[in-house]
Scaffold this motif. Structure first.
Motif, PDB file in Angstrom:
ATOM      1  N   HIS A 167      91.782  63.586 -81.194  1.00 30.43           N
ATOM      2  CA  HIS A 167      92.278  62.715 -80.391  1.00 30.43           C
ATOM      3  C   HIS A 167      91.516  62.605 -78.949  1.00 30.43           C
ATOM      4  O   HIS A 167      91.979  62.388 -78.051  1.00 30.43           O
ATOM      5  N   GLY A 168      90.329  63.046 -79.185  1.00 25.39           N
ATOM      6  CA  GLY A 168      89.449  63.225 -77.918  1.00 25.39           C
ATOM      7  C   GLY A 168      88.237  62.560 -77.962  1.00 25.39           C
ATOM      8  O   GLY A 168      88.090  61.531 -78.733  1.00 25.39           O
ATOM      9  N   THR A 169      87.392  62.229 -76.965  1.00 25.53           N
ATOM     10  CA  THR A 169      86.017  61.774 -77.056  1.00 25.53           C
ATOM     11  C   THR A 169      84.995  62.589 -76.695  1.00 25.53           C
ATOM     12  O   THR A 169      85.093  63.561 -76.286  1.00 25.53           O
ATOM     13  N   LEU A 170      83.912  61.961 -77.077  1.00 27.82           N
ATOM     14  CA  LEU A 170      82.475  62.565 -76.800  1.00 27.82           C
ATOM     15  C   LEU A 170      81.424  61.856 -76.392  1.00 27.82           C
ATOM     16  O   LEU A 170      81.304  60.857 -77.113  1.00 27.82           O
ATOM     17  N   SER A 171      80.786  62.139 -75.342  1.00 30.09           N
ATOM     18  CA  SER A 171      79.935  60.891 -74.625  1.00 30.09           C
ATOM     19  C   SER A 171      78.588  61.760 -74.370  1.00 30.09           C
ATOM     20  O   SER A 171      78.716  62.975 -74.131  1.00 30.09           O
ATOM     21  N   ALA A 172      77.747  60.892 -74.253  1.00 31.51           N
ATOM     22  CA  ALA A 172      76.519  61.424 -73.817  1.00 31.51           C
ATOM     23  C   ALA A 172      75.788  60.536 -72.913  1.00 31.51           C
ATOM     24  O   ALA A 172      75.755  59.392 -72.882  1.00 31.51           O
ATOM     25  N   HIS A 173      75.062  60.949 -71.677  1.00 35.36           N
ATOM     26  CA  HIS A 173      74.227  60.235 -70.759  1.00 35.36           C
ATOM     27  C   HIS A 173      73.102  61.224 -70.202  1.00 35.36           C
ATOM     28  O   HIS A 173      73.394  62.647 -70.267  1.00 35.36           O
ATOM     29  N   ASN A 174      72.094  60.840 -69.602  1.00 34.20           N
ATOM     30  CA  ASN A 174      71.153  61.201 -69.083  1.00 34.20           C
ATOM     31  C   ASN A 174      71.423  61.695 -67.567  1.00 34.20           C
ATOM     32  O   ASN A 174      72.053  60.991 -66.844  1.00 34.20           O
ATOM     33  N   LEU A 175      71.034  63.029 -67.268  1.00 35.40           N
ATOM     34  CA  LEU A 175      70.913  63.687 -65.775  1.00 35.40           C
ATOM     35  C   LEU A 175      69.536  63.330 -65.231  1.00 35.40           C
ATOM     36  O   LEU A 175      68.836  62.608 -65.761  1.00 35.40           O
TER      37      LEU A 175
END
Length: 342
Positions: free
Chosen positions: A318-326
């Motif tokens: 029941h969680g989320t996993l996200s990705a983005h650039n630094l």
């Protein structure tokens, strides 16, 4: 004045009821934005009103005792059928949504199955071909005695790689089938982080990557499976190490805020192409910018399922996993609900 015959009665009924039906059909056609319940009520009212006007026309527009009885019957029918129409319409709308969701789920499962089959036929073939070639060379006496140990090591490495791929395929098949049901035990995420860092310390050192961990003073606890959460963070750390050049850094940080518990894996690697961000958690994703070249063939090269497995396991919690650039590299962030006792 003689009473009208049956032919006249029929003509009068048609003349009065047909315009009502045509007008109702026009309303239904124009009112496309109406809800299904409202449309069903209108569909019930059209024949009732058409019958009412047809009877009125057939009676010569005279309010007789017979007409009053018929009108009373029509009113009772309307009172009974309109609520029933609303109930049936809502049921039909829900069933339509359910059927659409089932069709979408089946379509997604079929697409995932095809991706897995394509992955198996492509990626498992390579290590198998390598093992077969080396084994045949040894069996045919084409390898000198002092080279046998080196080739045996290669077979071992490829066998380990195959075993990891099979494990990933099994885990991915369970996720796609909705068979992942993590336990609801209390898990201390700081202990999970310690296990993950210990497991990847050697691989990071051999890759020339500085693997760091940042933990809060107080334990961060969630409900779930410690094994599954270890695998989630392990897959993210392995992915970060694989995309970070020698001399770079991979940092695994843990914390919590008003939105729940979080774990972040930051790297100073090549980052993620903007075109790939939307599908970074797809099955067999490897990215279009390539991996960081490794001279050590024993280092894991990834199965292409690690991020998809991590996303599936996080969703099961029941969680989320996200990705983005630094500014340099990329960040993968896991969000999980805090345990009530945390």
């Amino acid at each position: 004045m003689p009473p009208p015959d049956l032919a006249e009665i029929g003509v009068l009924a048609l003349v009065c009821s047909v315009p009502v039906v045509l007008f109702g059909a026009l309303i239904i056609r124009l009112a496309r934005s109406w809800s299904l319940a409202v449309s069903m009520v209108v569909l019930v009212l059209i024949p009732v009103v058409a019958t009412f006007t047809g009877v009125l026309g057939a009676s010569g527009f005279m309010i007789t005792e017979t007409f009053e009885k018929i009108a009373l019957v029509l009113i009772i029918v309307s009172v009974v059928t309109m609520p029933a129409a609303v109930i049936f319409a809502r049921y039909q709308a829900r069933r339509t949504v359910w059927e659409q969701e089932i069709r979408d789920a089946e379509r997604y499962a079929e697409q995932s199955r095809r991706k897995l089959v394509a992955f198996v036929s492509h990626d498992l073939r390579t290590p198998l071909a390598g093992i077969r070639a080396v084994a045949e060379a040894i069996a045919d006496g084409l390898v000198s005695e002092h080279e046998v140990r080196e080739h045996a090591k290669h077979i071992e490495q490829e066998s380990i790689r195959l075993s990891e791929m099979v494990d990933d395929l099994f885990e991915m098949s369970k996720i796609n089938a909705g068979a992942v049901t993590p336990s609801s035990t209390l898990v201390a995420l700081d202990e999970v982080v310690d296990d993950v860092v210990s497991a990847h310390r050697i691989a990071a050192e051999r890759s020339g990557v500085d693997l760091q961990a940042s933990l809060p003073a107080a334990p961060v606890k969630v409900l779930g499976s410690d094994r599954a959460l270890v695998r989630v963070l392990s897959n993210l750390v392995a992915n970060a190490i694989a995309h970070t050049p020698s001399g770079g850094t991979v940092k695994l940080a843990l914390g919590s805020d008003e939105r729940g518990a979080w774990a972040r894996v930051d790297d100073t690697g090549v980052g993620i192409d903007d075109a790939d961000l939307a599908r970074v958690f797809d099955v067999a994703y490897r990215g279009s910018n390539g991996r960081v070249p490794r001279t050590d063939s024993s280092l894991p090269s990834g199965s292409g399922l690690g991020l998809a497995i991590a996303a599936g396991l996080v969703q099961a919690h029941h969680g989320t996993l996200s990705a983005h650039n630094l500014d340099t590299g990329a960040r993968f962030e896991v969000r999980l609900p805090l345990a009530a006792s945390a």
